[in-house]
Write a protein that holds these residues in place. Structure first.
Motif, PDB file in Angstrom:
ATOM      1  N   TYR A 112       0.864  -1.189   0.000  1.00  0.00           N
ATOM      2  CA  TYR A 112       0.000   0.000   0.000  1.00  0.00           C
ATOM      3  C   TYR A 112       0.895   1.232   0.000  1.00  0.00           C
ATOM      4  N   THR A 113       0.645   2.137  -0.938  1.00  0.00           N
ATOM      5  CA  THR A 113       1.393   3.392  -0.976  1.00  0.00           C
ATOM      6  C   THR A 113       0.423   4.566  -1.026  1.00  0.00           C
ATOM      7  N   LEU A 114       0.859   5.661  -0.453  1.00  0.00           N
ATOM      8  CA  LEU A 114       0.113   6.913  -0.511  1.00  0.00           C
ATOM      9  C   LEU A 114       1.051   7.974  -1.080  1.00  0.00           C
ATOM     10  N   PRO A 115       1.141   8.054  -2.427  1.00  0.00           N
ATOM     11  CA  PRO A 115       2.046   9.011  -3.065  1.00  0.00           C
ATOM     12  C   PRO A 115       1.340  10.353  -3.271  1.00  0.00           C
ATOM     13  N   ARG A 116       1.763  11.379  -2.579  1.00  0.00           N
ATOM     14  CA  ARG A 116       1.030  12.642  -2.602  1.00  0.00           C
ATOM     15  C   ARG A 116       1.944  13.823  -2.932  1.00  0.00           C
ATOM     16  N   ALA A 117       1.375  14.784  -3.678  1.00  0.00           N
ATOM     17  CA  ALA A 117       2.063  16.045  -3.936  1.00  0.00           C
ATOM     18  C   ALA A 117       2.104  16.847  -2.644  1.00  0.00           C
ATOM     19  N   ASP A 118       3.272  17.384  -2.316  1.00  0.00           N
ATOM     20  CA  ASP A 118       3.438  18.076  -1.041  1.00  0.00           C
ATOM     21  C   ASP A 118       2.829  19.475  -1.069  1.00  0.00           C
ATOM     22  N   ALA A 119       2.902  20.134  -2.207  1.00  0.00           N
ATOM     23  CA  ALA A 119       2.354  21.500  -2.330  1.00  0.00           C
ATOM     24  C   ALA A 119       1.589  21.576  -3.646  1.00  0.00           C
ATOM     25  N   GLN A 170      -0.325  29.450 -15.309  1.00  0.00           N
ATOM     26  CA  GLN A 170       0.488  28.907 -14.224  1.00  0.00           C
ATOM     27  C   GLN A 170       0.253  27.408 -14.116  1.00  0.00           C
ATOM     28  N   LEU A 171       1.353  26.663 -14.133  1.00  0.00           N
ATOM     29  CA  LEU A 171       1.274  25.205 -14.075  1.00  0.00           C
ATOM     30  C   LEU A 171       1.558  24.729 -12.661  1.00  0.00           C
ATOM     31  N   SER A 172       0.670  23.903 -12.146  1.00  0.00           N
ATOM     32  CA  SER A 172       0.821  23.319 -10.823  1.00  0.00           C
ATOM     33  C   SER A 172       0.297  21.896 -10.866  1.00  0.00           C
ATOM     34  N   TYR A 173       0.492  21.187  -9.772  1.00  0.00           N
ATOM     35  CA  TYR A 173      -0.085  19.843  -9.690  1.00  0.00           C
ATOM     36  C   TYR A 173      -1.589  19.908  -9.924  1.00  0.00           C
ATOM     37  N   ASN A 174      -2.280  20.835  -9.281  1.00  0.00           N
ATOM     38  CA  ASN A 174      -3.742  20.938  -9.393  1.00  0.00           C
ATOM     39  C   ASN A 174      -4.194  21.190 -10.820  1.00  0.00           C
ATOM     40  N   SER A 175      -3.486  22.066 -11.533  1.00  0.00           N
ATOM     41  CA  SER A 175      -3.953  22.454 -12.863  1.00  0.00           C
ATOM     42  C   SER A 175      -3.622  21.432 -13.938  1.00  0.00           C
ATOM     43  N   THR A 176      -2.737  20.471 -13.647  1.00  0.00           N
ATOM     44  CA  THR A 176      -2.322  19.499 -14.669  1.00  0.00           C
ATOM     45  C   THR A 176      -2.814  18.088 -14.391  1.00  0.00           C
ATOM     46  N   SER A 177      -3.658  17.908 -13.350  1.00  0.00           N
ATOM     47  CA  SER A 177      -4.107  16.577 -12.942  1.00  0.00           C
ATOM     48  C   SER A 177      -5.570  16.342 -13.297  1.00  0.00           C
ATOM     49  N   THR A 178      -5.896  15.087 -13.645  1.00  0.00           N
ATOM     50  CA  THR A 178      -7.291  14.739 -13.895  1.00  0.00           C
ATOM     51  C   THR A 178      -8.087  14.642 -12.602  1.00  0.00           C
ATOM     52  N   ASP A 179      -7.432  14.284 -11.499  1.00  0.00           N
ATOM     53  CA  ASP A 179      -8.123  14.149 -10.214  1.00  0.00           C
ATOM     54  C   ASP A 179      -7.193  14.621  -9.091  1.00  0.00           C
ATOM     55  N   PRO A 180      -7.162  15.937  -8.829  1.00  0.00           N
ATOM     56  CA  PRO A 180      -6.255  16.458  -7.803  1.00  0.00           C
ATOM     57  C   PRO A 180      -6.814  16.407  -6.385  1.00  0.00           C
ATOM     58  N   ALA A 181      -8.042  15.899  -6.216  1.00  0.00           N
ATOM     59  CA  ALA A 181      -8.731  16.000  -4.920  1.00  0.00           C
ATOM     60  C   ALA A 181      -7.924  15.400  -3.775  1.00  0.00           C
ATOM     61  N   ASN A 182      -7.339  14.216  -3.997  1.00  0.00           N
ATOM     62  CA  ASN A 182      -6.596  13.538  -2.927  1.00  0.00           C
ATOM     63  C   ASN A 182      -5.084  13.726  -3.034  1.00  0.00           C
ATOM     64  N   ARG A 183      -4.654  14.582  -3.950  1.00  0.00           N
ATOM     65  CA  ARG A 183      -3.236  14.899  -4.138  1.00  0.00           C
ATOM     66  C   ARG A 183      -2.399  13.683  -4.541  1.00  0.00           C
ATOM     67  N   ILE A 184      -3.033  12.663  -5.092  1.00  0.00           N
ATOM     68  CA  ILE A 184      -2.300  11.464  -5.495  1.00  0.00           C
ATOM     69  C   ILE A 184      -1.462  11.769  -6.735  1.00  0.00           C
ATOM     70  N   MET A 185      -0.186  11.391  -6.688  1.00  0.00           N
ATOM     71  CA  MET A 185       0.706  11.631  -7.813  1.00  0.00           C
ATOM     72  C   MET A 185       0.271  10.828  -9.041  1.00  0.00           C
ATOM     73  N   LYS A 186       0.632  11.319 -10.209  1.00  0.00           N
ATOM     74  CA  LYS A 186       0.193  10.713 -11.462  1.00  0.00           C
ATOM     75  C   LYS A 186       0.880   9.372 -11.710  1.00  0.00           C
ATOM     76  N   TYR A 187       0.147   8.492 -12.356  1.00  0.00           N
ATOM     77  CA  TYR A 187       0.657   7.205 -12.837  1.00  0.00           C
ATOM     78  C   TYR A 187       1.156   6.306 -11.714  1.00  0.00           C
ATOM     79  N   ARG A 188       0.430   6.306 -10.597  1.00  0.00           N
ATOM     80  CA  ARG A 188       0.759   5.411  -9.486  1.00  0.00           C
ATOM     81  C   ARG A 188      -0.449   4.545  -9.137  1.00  0.00           C
ATOM     82  N   PHE A 189      -0.148   3.371  -8.571  1.00  0.00           N
ATOM     83  CA  PHE A 189      -1.184   2.495  -8.019  1.00  0.00           C
ATOM     84  C   PHE A 189      -1.072   2.521  -6.496  1.00  0.00           C
ATOM     85  N   ARG A 190      -2.169   2.815  -5.830  1.00  0.00           N
ATOM     86  CA  ARG A 190      -2.117   2.822  -4.362  1.00  0.00           C
ATOM     87  C   ARG A 190      -2.026   1.414  -3.792  1.00  0.00           C
TER      88      ARG A 190
END
Length: 809
Positions: free
Chosen positions: A657-664, A682-702
């Motif tokens: 089990y992993t919880l990979p999250r963007a810090d900011a 302005q490019l940020s994690y939020n603006s470039t993600s399909t689902d930024p709600a849980n701050r999960i990093m892209k292309y990962r499996f929890r």
């Protein structure tokens, strides 16, 4: 960081210290003088197999340690009188003998050591660059035996790595515990090694898995967590080290042949081929000792295969203004590969303790890489126009090496590698690279400071690349040089506690302009609570300097541009882990349970980001996206042995089990460049993600779960494996934005919405041994013929069924 070029040894903090340690080792070894008075050979009990590098010392003088040579022969200088001699070898029980040394010399005695039948006595090298027990490691480590490779009819090492808990292979890219996402085949965050030497392609920093010599594998060691102190750049989240074997007393020859077919995909109207889609191949391996004194080791192996492949050539898409290569036929997407490898090691009879030799591996292949599927329905198993690359590759490496065990117990190792890669692509994106690698390493076990091991070394890694892809740097020719010095100490306190610590200083320069210096460190402890219970904790730093490709590539595929970023910075990591390993024995079945908790922090994370980087041109670019943190836990079980009479079981099971999250997630890491008169985005994690709600990093499996179980009875074995992946929660938002007619109508959004659950894949195999020489196996991968995608926009293989014939003599 810009530095004035001055001599390396004067610039690098810590470099002088590591060099001083190495010189001390060398000096001690040079000035030691011995007289041969106690001689003999160390054997494995009840066999003629000799135990190379077994250690001996006298209880009268614990500081006087000697090592047997590669043939198990030892020469021990002793003073006159009575001595108690201890002979030890990892994985074996110690043997003790009393000898009386008089005027007559030599005194002869042979030791015969008994194997210690414990799963946790497995011997590993990768974690400390010298032999240790698996139970003494302070980091998480998994071992893959060659039997699993053979029994699964493995043609690519990724097939067995996919069964390792915590390891995911995403379209050829290795991930360990969500330590990286997907970067389209460039810049691996996992160090890939053959016998401890990096094997990543020079300019791209990626592995070519089909190049690894599967025929000749002693074992594969997977380290989880930052490992840059010993293995340098790219070992940001772990290491995969393929250890090759050398001949034993008995010569071995093995030949395997297989034939199989792809089944029709389970999704209707997606089969693009007519008739059968075969895959077949042949491999061989021979190992023996030759010469009058059996002092030359010879290894030769090879593989040839052809694979029809399951992704077909592109088709024209209505209203999409991307040309289709009309010359590309169905047969052109097939994989064809030929590879041959060898190893020669010579042990001069008159120079005891010295061995030298050369290893080599040569491969030529024809293959394809598909970036985007045609669509999410009938085009799942075809490529979008302009996004399939056909490659003809030639690559080889040659590894000269030398090892010397001095009479005083110092081990000196020199390793070199020349690695050449040459790729001819069908889209005018050909490239070539040379890697020049050299390493000197010294190791010593000290008895006067009981159970102290010191290891130190110097490393050189020079890359030269040529391609029109990199002209943005100012030239087709580019260089990346890396020099390093490292030092590690491992100390055992009593019988229960092992401490380890290491330090490395890295120096990088690219095109003789930018220069970077980076110190990194690690520390760890393991503690044996009881005979079978082991606690461990570790801290490690990782570091990865960007590849030539990430900084300077400028190209396009299917209308998708890839742009350079010469200002790209290196990424780094910190890894903390605590774990417990519990060994167990049920009759003759030996195994262990392992539980680990981990936290990894990544700084200046490099990701592939899409934006309008220059006016009128949008595309991908590698950029630093800030800080991310991965937390999680992992539980695994491995074991093997007889459970009832002739019934035996081998297994490897794990859940991660992993919880990979963007810090900011709201922080801006870059701005696009729409041109004069327009406001930059302005490019940020939020603006470039399909689902930024849980701050999960892209292309990962929890969540991932793996299991491989094999049951054997007499001459029949049955194996079954399963892999479970949770839904990939977050990918680049641009793929949704581009999923419209006339741009990139992939159907990715619809596909993900209709496949939002977990994915489970099953494999099965059965093997029958008919004689001492011949066995036959029937195997099926993706047994349920599930149509699934791990990496967005690329489908995985449908069911395959194959038969394998093995002859070993």
């Amino acid at each position: 960081m810009k530095l004035v070029a001055i001599p390396l040894s004067l610039k690098m903090p810590g470099f002088k210290f590591a060099l001083f340690i190495i010189l001390c080792f060398t000096t001690n070894a040079m000035f030691g003088q011995t007289k041969t008075v106690f001689v003999g050979t160390v054997y494995l009990e009840n066999t003629t197999e000799r135990l190379a590098w077994a250690s001996l010392y006298s209880l009268n003088d614990p500081s006087s340690i000697v090592l047997a040579d590669v043939d198990g022969n030892f020469f021990f200088p002793l003073e006159k009188g009575e001595h108690i001699i201890i002979c030890s070898f990892l994985g074996m029980s110690n043997d003790t003998v009393k000898v009386v040394i008089g005027d007559k010399s030599p005194v002869k005695h042979d030791f015969r050591l008994v194997r210690n039948e414990k799963m946790l006595e497995t011997i590993v090298i990768s974690a400390s660059k010298f032999e240790q027990k698996l139970s003494e490691q302070s980091v998480s480590m998994e071992i893959i035996r060659p039997s699993l490779i053979e029994n699964r009819n493995t043609t690519n090492i990724t097939e067995v790595l996919a069964q390792v808990p915590g390891v995911t292979i995403l379209d050829g890219e290795p991930q360990i515990r969500s330590g990286s996402g997907f970067s389209f085949g460039v810049g691996s965050r996992v160090g890939i090694l053959i016998d401890g030497i990096p094997i990543l392609i020079g300019d791209q920093g990626r592995p070519e898995w089909s190049f690894l010599p599967l025929e000749n594998v002693e074992q594969i060691e997977v380290i989880k967590g930052a490992s840059s102190v010993l293995y340098g750049s790219s070992s940001l989240s772990g290491v995969i080290n393929v250890r090759t074997s050398y001949p034993k007393e008995k010569a071995i020859t093995k030949v395997q042949a297989y034939y199989g077919q792809y089944d029709a995909p389970s999704v209707s109207e997606t089969k693009w081929w007519d008739g059968a889609a075969p895959l077949y191949g042949l491999s061989f391996f021979h190992s023996e000792r030759i010469g009058k004194k059996n002092n030359v080791d010879l290894i030769i192996g090879g593989r040839a295969l052809q694979d029809h492949n399951f992704i077909g050539p592109p088709q024209k898409v209505k209203n999409l203004n991307i040309p289709v290569d009309s010359t590309l036929k169905d047969k052109d997407v097939a994989t064809r590969l030929g590879r041959i490898n060898f190893g020669i090691r010579y042990r001069p009879e008159k120079l005891k303790g010295l061995s030298l030799g050369i290893n080599g591996n040569f491969m030529q292949s024809h293959d394809n890489f598909s970036l985007v599927w045609l669509n999410d329905s009938s085009g799942l198993y075809r490529a979008l126009p302009g996004t399939m690359t056909i490659s003809d590759t030639k690559m080889f490496y040659v590894d000269p090496f030398l090892t010397y065990f001095s009479p005083l117990g110092f081990k000196h190792t020199l390793n070199f590698r020349f690695f050449r890669n040459e790729v001819d692509n069908n889209n005018n994106q050909s490239n070539s690279s040379n890697v020049y690698y050299g390493e000197y390493r010294a190791h010593k076990e000290f008895k006067f400071i009981k159970d102290l091991h010191l290891t130190a070394g110097l490393v050189m890694n020079k890359i030269r690349a040529n391609s029109e892809l990199y002209t943005f740097s100012g030239s087709n020719d580019n260089s990346l040089d890396n020099y390093a010095a490292f030092f590690q100490a491992d100390k055992k306190f009593g019988k229960n506690v092992n401490l380890s610590g290491g330090y490395r200083i890295e120096y990088f320069t690219i095109n003789d302009s930018e220069e970077v210096i980076k110190p990194i460190a690690r520390a760890g402890i393991s503690w044996a609570l009881t005979e079978g219970t082991f606690l461990r904790a570790s801290y490690g730093q990782g570091y990865r300097y960007p590849s030539i490709t990430e900084k300077f590539i400028f190209t396009s595929a299917g209308g998708i541009f890839v742009l350079p970023n010469p200002e790209l910075k290196a990424e780094s990591s910190e890894s903390i882990e605590a774990g417990i390993k519990q060994g167990f024995k049920l009759g003759k079945f030996l195994g262990y349970l392992d539980l680990a908790f981990f936290r990894q922090k990544y700084n200046n994370t490099i990701e592939y980001t899409y934006a309008r980087w220059i006016p009128d041109t949008a595309g991908f670019k590698f950029v630093n996206t800030g800080t991310s943190i991965v937390k999680g836990y992992e539980i695994s079980m491995a074991g093997g042995g007889k459970v009832y009479k002739e019934l035996s079981v081998n297994l490897l099971i794990g859940y991660t089990y992993t919880l990979p999250r963007a810090d900011a997630p709201a922080d801006t890491y870059a701005n696009d460049n729409p041109g004069p008169g327009f406001v930059p985005t302005q490019l940020s994690y939020n603006s470039t993600s399909t689902d930024p709600a849980n701050r999960i990093m892209k292309y990962r499996f929890r969540h991932t779960a793996k299991a491989d179980i094999e049951i054997s009875w007499k001459n029949i074995s049955v194996g079954f494996s399963a892999r479970v992946f949770s839904f990939m929660e977050n990918i680049d938002k641009l793929f949704y934005d581009l999923d419209v007619p006339h741009i990139l109508p992939s159907g990715i959004k619809n596909y993900r919405e209709s496949h939002s659950g977990a994915t489970t894949i099953y494999d099965a195999r059965i093997r029958k041994k008919f004689t001492k020489i011949f066995s036959v196996a029937l195997l099926s991968n993706n047994l349920s013929n599930t149509s699934y995608s791990l990496r967005p926009l690329k489908i995985e293989a449908p069911r395959t069924i194959s038969m394998q014939l093995t002859a070993e003599f």
